[in-house]
Design an enzyme around this catalytic site. Sequence first.
Site, PDB file in Angstrom:
ATOM      1  N   LYS A   1      62.558  71.641  -6.870  1.00  0.00           N
ATOM      2  CA  LYS A   1      63.628  72.633  -6.803  1.00  0.00           C
ATOM      3  C   LYS A   1      64.094  72.914  -8.230  1.00  0.00           C
ATOM      4  O   LYS A   1      64.196  71.975  -9.034  1.00  0.00           O
ATOM      5  CB  LYS A   1      64.773  72.063  -5.957  1.00  0.00           C
ATOM      6  CG  LYS A   1      65.923  73.026  -5.705  1.00  0.00           C
ATOM      7  CD  LYS A   1      66.974  72.368  -4.801  1.00  0.00           C
ATOM      8  CE  LYS A   1      68.077  73.314  -4.420  1.00  0.00           C
ATOM      9  NZ  LYS A   1      69.074  72.689  -3.520  1.00  0.00           N
TER      10      LYS A   1
ATOM     11  N   SER B   1      70.375  75.475   0.503  1.00  0.00           N
ATOM     12  CA  SER B   1      69.968  76.119  -0.717  1.00  0.00           C
ATOM     13  C   SER B   1      68.544  75.808  -1.173  1.00  0.00           C
ATOM     14  O   SER B   1      68.016  76.506  -2.032  1.00  0.00           O
ATOM     15  CB  SER B   1      70.938  75.722  -1.836  1.00  0.00           C
ATOM     16  OG  SER B   1      70.801  74.345  -2.130  1.00  0.00           O
TER      17      SER B   1
ATOM     18  N   SER C   1      71.720  71.253   2.374  1.00  0.00           N
ATOM     19  CA  SER C   1      70.740  72.090   1.672  1.00  0.00           C
ATOM     20  C   SER C   1      69.293  71.625   1.709  1.00  0.00           C
ATOM     21  O   SER C   1      68.405  72.344   1.262  1.00  0.00           O
ATOM     22  CB  SER C   1      71.151  72.255   0.209  1.00  0.00           C
ATOM     23  OG  SER C   1      72.163  73.220   0.088  1.00  0.00           O
TER      24      SER C   1
END
Lengths: 95, 491
Positions: free
Chosen positions: B83, B158, B182
């Site tokens: 990420k 997210s 997330s």
Amino acid sequence: MSLSKDQVQHIATLARLTIAEEEMDDVVGKLSRIVDFVDQLQAAPTENVVPMAHPLNTCQRLRADAVTEGNERDRIQANASAVHDGLYLVPKVLD
Amino acid sequence: MKQDHDALHMRTLSELRRGLRSGEFSATTLTEALLERISNAGGALNAFITLTGERALDSAVIADKAIAAGNTQPLTGLPIVHKDLFCTRDVLTTCGSHILDTFVSPYDAAVVERMGVAGAIMLGKTNMDEFAMGSSNETSYFGAVRNPWDLSLSPGGSSGGSASAVAARLVPAATGTDTGGSIRQPAALTGTTGIKPTYGRVSRYGMVAFASSLDQAGVITRSAEDAALLLGVMAGFDPRDSTSSEEPVPDYLAALHKPLKGLRIGIVQEHFDEGLDADNEILVKAAIATLEEQGATTVEVSLPNLNLSVPTYYVVAPAECSSNMSRFDGVRYGHRAGNPVDLMDLYCRTRSEGFGAEVKRRIMTGTYVLSAGYYDAYYLQAQKVRQLISQDFKAAFEQVDVIVGPTTPTPAFALGDKVDDPITMYLNDIYTIGANLAGLPGISVPCGLVGGLPVGLQLVGPHFAEGTLLACAHQYQQLTDWHEIAPGDFA
């Protein structure tokens, strides 16, 4: 609206943000909705409850106050937009 | 179909590990195959912000030499994507934000470092909601990620880029971070497996901070077995993170075989209130029945303050966010406004140009709840309610080993559906936020399809019970094949 335009302007100044005039109504509306939403916490009975300061309810570890990193000034400053002789440049602060 | 399943991109991390070690294919072949897969199939998803193909191929050569010399580490030659919130030395680390869109990190995050030392090969950095603030991936400066099950839908957020890439079989595994759901929410909405460990289990060093008392790193994979393999590498004490835990790391892979017999499962009444989609409820209950058939027992437990978890979160998280985001001032890194007239102008314009609407909203919410006259009413009260929520979980875990329920109220929603209403978007995390507030580990595994879209089953355990969660998820995945179903266009 639970927040006024003046209040939102004050919050923005504290947060070092500027809000364009045309965005103001939308920002005031959405922030007010959030404040209204979190207002439901006020009704929760929390007398004698200890606020949770750490997610595992433990203390933070301490460490010796010693330098642990090597000098990587050039690498680190490569990310800055304005540097000179190893110094960060900012607009004039004093006249 | 047989041929498709044998394609390298269709295999799990554990299968790839066996193939590399047996010499069936080389790390170079594998890396090339996945880079090609990303380039051929990934375009429509917008799952990546940066690809690091050249560097990956160099690493693959080193991995092949290590394998030839019999000098393998746990992840030698295996692909991973991070990420774009994990700092990666000499590689762009944007956090999905304009304010960091030119930031090249001078160091590696602990997670990146540990994976690298274990031999994993980084293929790229995944798209995400700006600074991890969002539940749909629509707040990214680099555009929304799309859900491979239906390109008009959100993959969740997210960690949406990570989930989308794993679900679409572009990569077998990706790191993520979970502050309010997330990792688990996008895993649920894309039919992948996502684990958020106990707070402090994985070092936060080098993770760009959003809400420091809630943030935790984890992984999105295609099986619990793969999650166990990666968590074993990521977890462990790190002196560079002052909240890192010294609790020893168990052998998660060895723990997978623990049978379900005798496991006490907590069913939370409040999880099945009117907010839950009826079809999701049917699948979640069927999954619980599957666990019961294997000898697990169910006990009804209550989390009476669960309905306060979302408002508590939306005081605590923005408060910490407003503090963490104050470092972005245009001086040391990131975007800097042009021709500032004075310091105040530099700060205000840099931040207003650099941050997107949702990040600004959270900074202002946090500034408000921490400001003079409001601190006690909002922030302190929220920290007290957080304690109540934590005590509820503690009481529940005196009766049960694991709490099982839905991960999200509904399957994936359409891009654009919730962007205009922050509260509707926030309520999407109703079932996941409690674990963050109480610092507990949670995992989401696929448990069925509704209208062709995946649904997630969430398991939450007591602190440091990742082994129990992974074993329970693995046993469930031995009995079901929901985790093996690829989205139609990406099979």
